[in-house]
Motif scaffolding. Structure first.
Motif, PDB file in Angstrom:
ATOM      1  N   PRO A 306      12.441 -17.762  38.112  1.00 25.60           N
ATOM      2  CA  PRO A 306      12.124 -16.908  39.269  1.00 25.60           C
ATOM      3  C   PRO A 306      11.228 -15.716  38.964  1.00 25.60           C
ATOM      4  O   PRO A 306      10.286 -15.460  39.737  1.00 25.60           O
ATOM      5  N   PRO A 307      11.440 -14.955  37.865  1.00 24.49           N
ATOM      6  CA  PRO A 307      10.548 -13.810  37.617  1.00 24.49           C
ATOM      7  C   PRO A 307       9.090 -14.225  37.445  1.00 24.49           C
ATOM      8  O   PRO A 307       8.185 -13.498  37.855  1.00 24.49           O
ATOM      9  N   MET A 308       8.867 -15.389  36.852  1.00 23.77           N
ATOM     10  CA  MET A 308       7.495 -15.869  36.671  1.00 23.77           C
ATOM     11  C   MET A 308       6.858 -16.192  38.014  1.00 23.77           C
ATOM     12  O   MET A 308       5.698 -15.840  38.273  1.00 23.77           O
ATOM     13  N   VAL A 309       7.604 -16.868  38.887  1.00 22.01           N
ATOM     14  CA  VAL A 309       7.073 -17.209  40.206  1.00 22.01           C
ATOM     15  C   VAL A 309       6.715 -15.952  40.970  1.00 22.01           C
ATOM     16  O   VAL A 309       5.626 -15.841  41.564  1.00 22.01           O
ATOM     17  N   ASP A 310       7.607 -14.967  40.962  1.00 18.40           N
ATOM     18  CA  ASP A 310       7.350 -13.713  41.677  1.00 18.40           C
ATOM     19  C   ASP A 310       6.147 -12.978  41.090  1.00 18.40           C
ATOM     20  O   ASP A 310       5.329 -12.407  41.826  1.00 18.40           O
ATOM     21  N   ALA A 311       6.032 -12.994  39.748  1.00 18.67           N
ATOM     22  CA  ALA A 311       4.922 -12.295  39.090  1.00 18.67           C
ATOM     23  C   ALA A 311       3.586 -12.943  39.425  1.00 18.67           C
ATOM     24  O   ALA A 311       2.582 -12.246  39.659  1.00 18.67           O
ATOM     25  N   VAL A 312       3.553 -14.264  39.468  1.00 13.12           N
ATOM     26  CA  VAL A 312       2.294 -14.961  39.786  1.00 13.12           C
ATOM     27  C   VAL A 312       1.887 -14.695  41.227  1.00 13.12           C
ATOM     28  O   VAL A 312       0.705 -14.460  41.517  1.00 13.12           O
ATOM     29  N   ARG A 313       2.837 -14.703  42.134  1.00 16.63           N
ATOM     30  CA  ARG A 313       2.509 -14.419  43.533  1.00 16.63           C
ATOM     31  C   ARG A 313       1.929 -13.017  43.664  1.00 16.63           C
ATOM     32  O   ARG A 313       0.932 -12.802  44.370  1.00 16.63           O
ATOM     33  N   ALA A 314       2.539 -12.039  42.987  1.00 13.08           N
ATOM     34  CA  ALA A 314       2.033 -10.668  43.042  1.00 13.08           C
ATOM     35  C   ALA A 314       0.654 -10.575  42.405  1.00 13.08           C
ATOM     36  O   ALA A 314      -0.227  -9.857  42.905  1.00 13.08           O
ATOM     37  N   TRP A 315       0.449 -11.295  41.306  1.00 12.62           N
ATOM     38  CA  TRP A 315      -0.833 -11.254  40.612  1.00 12.62           C
ATOM     39  C   TRP A 315      -1.942 -11.842  41.480  1.00 12.62           C
ATOM     40  O   TRP A 315      -3.057 -11.282  41.542  1.00 12.62           O
ATOM     41  N   LEU A 316      -1.663 -12.956  42.140  1.00 15.93           N
ATOM     42  CA  LEU A 316      -2.668 -13.545  43.027  1.00 15.93           C
ATOM     43  C   LEU A 316      -3.051 -12.577  44.135  1.00 15.93           C
ATOM     44  O   LEU A 316      -4.230 -12.438  44.481  1.00 15.93           O
ATOM     45  N   ALA A 317      -2.044 -11.897  44.697  1.00 18.15           N
ATOM     46  CA  ALA A 317      -2.328 -10.923  45.753  1.00 18.15           C
ATOM     47  C   ALA A 317      -3.193  -9.790  45.219  1.00 18.15           C
ATOM     48  O   ALA A 317      -4.118  -9.324  45.902  1.00 18.15           O
ATOM     49  N   ALA A 318      -2.915  -9.357  43.990  1.00 14.81           N
ATOM     50  CA  ALA A 318      -3.693  -8.272  43.396  1.00 14.81           C
ATOM     51  C   ALA A 318      -5.138  -8.691  43.132  1.00 14.81           C
ATOM     52  O   ALA A 318      -6.048  -7.849  43.152  1.00 14.81           O
ATOM     53  N   GLN A 319      -5.356  -9.979  42.889  1.00 15.07           N
ATOM     54  CA  GLN A 319      -6.716 -10.477  42.672  1.00 15.07           C
ATOM     55  C   GLN A 319      -7.471 -10.654  43.982  1.00 15.07           C
ATOM     56  O   GLN A 319      -8.684 -10.904  43.971  1.00 15.07           O
ATOM     57  N   GLY A 320      -6.754 -10.537  45.100  1.00  8.44           N
ATOM     58  CA  GLY A 320      -7.382 -10.760  46.392  1.00  8.44           C
ATOM     59  C   GLY A 320      -7.709 -12.221  46.628  1.00  8.44           C
ATOM     60  O   GLY A 320      -8.620 -12.542  47.403  1.00  8.44           O
ATOM     61  N   VAL A 321      -6.943 -13.115  45.977  1.00  8.59           N
ATOM     62  CA  VAL A 321      -7.186 -14.554  46.088  1.00  8.59           C
ATOM     63  C   VAL A 321      -6.030 -15.202  46.836  1.00  8.59           C
ATOM     64  O   VAL A 321      -4.866 -15.029  46.472  1.00  8.59           O
ATOM     65  N   THR A 322      -6.365 -15.938  47.869  1.00  8.31           N
ATOM     66  CA  THR A 322      -5.371 -16.732  48.589  1.00  8.31           C
ATOM     67  C   THR A 322      -5.717 -18.194  48.382  1.00  8.31           C
ATOM     68  O   THR A 322      -6.702 -18.700  48.937  1.00  8.31           O
ATOM     69  N   PRO A 323      -4.948 -18.910  47.548  1.00  5.93           N
ATOM     70  CA  PRO A 323      -5.276 -20.320  47.312  1.00  5.93           C
ATOM     71  C   PRO A 323      -5.145 -21.150  48.575  1.00  5.93           C
ATOM     72  O   PRO A 323      -4.384 -20.794  49.487  1.00  5.93           O
ATOM     73  N   ALA A 324      -5.887 -22.235  48.620  1.00  3.72           N
ATOM     74  CA  ALA A 324      -5.798 -23.134  49.779  1.00  3.72           C
ATOM     75  C   ALA A 324      -4.368 -23.600  49.984  1.00  3.72           C
ATOM     76  O   ALA A 324      -3.872 -23.677  51.110  1.00  3.72           O
ATOM     77  N   ASN A 325      -3.667 -23.902  48.883  1.00  5.62           N
ATOM     78  CA  ASN A 325      -2.251 -24.272  48.926  1.00  5.62           C
ATOM     79  C   ASN A 325      -1.568 -23.719  47.685  1.00  5.62           C
ATOM     80  O   ASN A 325      -2.164 -23.688  46.596  1.00  5.62           O
ATOM     81  N   PHE A 326      -0.326 -23.295  47.844  1.00  6.25           N
ATOM     82  CA  PHE A 326       0.456 -22.757  46.729  1.00  6.25           C
ATOM     83  C   PHE A 326       1.829 -23.414  46.768  1.00  6.25           C
ATOM     84  O   PHE A 326       2.642 -23.130  47.635  1.00  6.25           O
ATOM     85  N   TYR A 327       2.052 -24.334  45.829  1.00  8.72           N
ATOM     86  CA  TYR A 327       3.324 -25.047  45.742  1.00  8.72           C
ATOM     87  C   TYR A 327       4.064 -24.537  44.514  1.00  8.72           C
ATOM     88  O   TYR A 327       3.478 -24.446  43.431  1.00  8.72           O
ATOM     89  N   TYR A 328       5.343 -24.214  44.689  1.00 10.07           N
ATOM     90  CA  TYR A 328       6.063 -23.704  43.518  1.00 10.07           C
ATOM     91  C   TYR A 328       7.512 -24.142  43.525  1.00 10.07           C
ATOM     92  O   TYR A 328       8.088 -24.465  44.550  1.00 10.07           O
ATOM     93  N   GLU A 329       8.068 -24.169  42.316  1.00  6.72           N
ATOM     94  CA  GLU A 329       9.469 -24.492  42.120  1.00  6.72           C
ATOM     95  C   GLU A 329      10.063 -23.474  41.157  1.00  6.72           C
ATOM     96  O   GLU A 329       9.531 -23.256  40.072  1.00  6.72           O
ATOM     97  N   LYS A 330      11.164 -22.860  41.570  1.00  5.70           N
ATOM     98  CA  LYS A 330      11.902 -21.943  40.708  1.00  5.70           C
ATOM     99  C   LYS A 330      13.074 -22.688  40.076  1.00  5.70           C
ATOM    100  O   LYS A 330      13.738 -23.464  40.751  1.00  5.70           O
ATOM    101  N   PHE A 331      13.312 -22.442  38.796  1.00  5.98           N
ATOM    102  CA  PHE A 331      14.521 -23.003  38.202  1.00  5.98           C
ATOM    103  C   PHE A 331      15.269 -21.910  37.450  1.00  5.98           C
ATOM    104  O   PHE A 331      14.687 -20.939  36.989  1.00  5.98           O
ATOM    105  N   SER A 332      16.578 -22.097  37.380  1.00  5.27           N
ATOM    106  CA  SER A 332      17.448 -21.087  36.793  1.00  5.27           C
ATOM    107  C   SER A 332      18.605 -21.772  36.092  1.00  5.27           C
ATOM    108  O   SER A 332      19.051 -22.838  36.521  1.00  5.27           O
ATOM    109  N   PRO A 333      19.122 -21.185  35.000  1.00  3.51           N
ATOM    110  CA  PRO A 333      20.267 -21.787  34.334  1.00  3.51           C
ATOM    111  C   PRO A 333      21.553 -21.690  35.134  1.00  3.51           C
ATOM    112  O   PRO A 333      22.557 -22.285  34.769  1.00  3.51           O
TER     113      PRO A 333
END
Length: 348
Positions: A306-333
């Motif tokens: 989950p922290p990686m998914v959240d960090a990537v979403r924030a990073w993309l927003a900071a780059q001003g880039v909105t991908p055509a599609n964003f598919y993600y899966e979070k996994f946790s122990p």
């Protein structure tokens, strides 16, 4: 001879069922013939109750009225199951639960083929592929821990159609499945699972792809790459694979083999630990170049904690880039919960 096509029906609770539909019958008729009751109030293209999203494949949309499906909706990939007829294999997203449609995930019995220690932190294991199993590259199954009633969710690292099913898992010291794989597993032992499941899977490749993997989140990408190696890839595909420590970095030889088989595929690896001797340090976002984002004309697939998914979403927003599609899966122990748009998987 009338052609028949494979239709993957993915329900909003993550369950996927595969049916076969003839070219001369509607998807709704084929699903009802096999006991899967897609919601509908008519069969005339008038109510819109059976509206679904076509995520892959070609079809004849049939006839319907504007109130049931607008031109804009049809252009965006929506269709009516009671009217559409397949012209190729299809993947459909149905906005209803599997239980509502009078179906559920399938159960399969198989045997353990082998277990391989990949590193101090990672284990791979293989199962015989049972008859009748079909899945989409990137999906997972829920395996029962032998000798218990507990289940753990693991993504396939093998491509659909392979004679064996492979999985890549993190070795957690007191994890139930991890402990069994380390201490009790022997080739030939029986195993059970339900599935396939998950909304994280490879869609039709219409634009460049950017894959971002964290740790054993590499598994579904190995399955996707196996599929792309079979079908070929015209669009560029780049993977950034990040781990915490060098000991976690596994599967690199497989990635190199895919790079040799798929000319459009490139990859890089990185290690977060500051004391690592790896040439690329830091998190995956530090190693995504502007060329990999294609100005936003890119489909991004991300699998990690989950922290990686959240960090990537924030990073993309900071780059001003909105991908055509964003598919993600979070996994946790801890825990295994599926939600719309993301999947939380249990790792141990």
């Amino acid at each position: 001879m009338i052609m028949a096509y494979s239709i993957a029906i993915n329900f909003e609770d993550g369950v996927t069922r595969f049916i076969e539909a003839r070219a001369d019958e509607t998807v709704a008729d084929a699903s009802y013939r096999l006991g899967i009751n897609i919601p509908l109030d008519c069969r005339d293209g008038a109510c819109g109750t059976c509206k679904c999203r076509v995520e892959s494949g070609r079809y004849d949309g049939g006839s319907y009225i504007e109130d049931a499906l607008t031109e804009e909706e049809a252009a965006s990939g929506l269709a009516l199951a009671c009217q559409m007829r397949p012209e190729s294999d299809l993947v459909l997203a149905i906005p209803a639960s599997s239980a509502l449609c009078k179906t559920a995930g399938q159960s399969f019995a198989t045997v353990l083929r082998g277990v391989e220690r990949l590193s101090e932190t990672s284990i791979a294991f293989t199962l015989d592929a049972p008859a009748g199993l079909t899945f989409l590259p990137g999906q997972y199954v829920n395996l029962r821990v032998p000798g218990t009633d507990e289940r753990r969710s693991y993504s396939f690292s093998s491509a659909p159609g392979a004679p064996t099913l492979s999985f890549l898992v993190r070795d957690i010291p007191r994890g139930r499945m991890s402990t069994w794989l380390r201490e009790g597993a022997e080739p030939g032992m029986p195993m059970e699972f339900t599935g396939p499941a998950g909304s994280f899977y490879l869609r039709d490749v219409k634009r460049p792809l950017l894959f971002l993997a964290g740790g054993t989140g590499l598994a579904p990408f190995l399955s996707m790459l196996g599929k792309l190696a079979e079908t070929g890839a015209v669009q560029p595909v780049h993977l950034v694979y990040g781990v915490t420590n060098e000991a976690d970095l596994v599967g690199v030889a497989e990635l190199e083999a895919f790079a040799a088989r798929i000319p459009a595929f490139t990859f890089s690896t990185c290690v977060a630990a500051e004391d690592s001797a790896h040439p690329r340090k830091g998190y995956v976002t530090a190693h995504v170049q502007p060329v990999h984002l294609h100005g936003g004309e890119v489909d991004v697939y991300l699998c990690g904690p989950p922290p990686m998914v959240d960090a990537v979403r924030a990073w993309l927003a900071a780059q001003g880039v909105t991908p055509a599609n964003f598919y993600y899966e979070k996994f946790s122990p801890s825990g295994a919960v599926t939600a719309t748009g993301e999947t939380h998987r249990q790792a141990a």
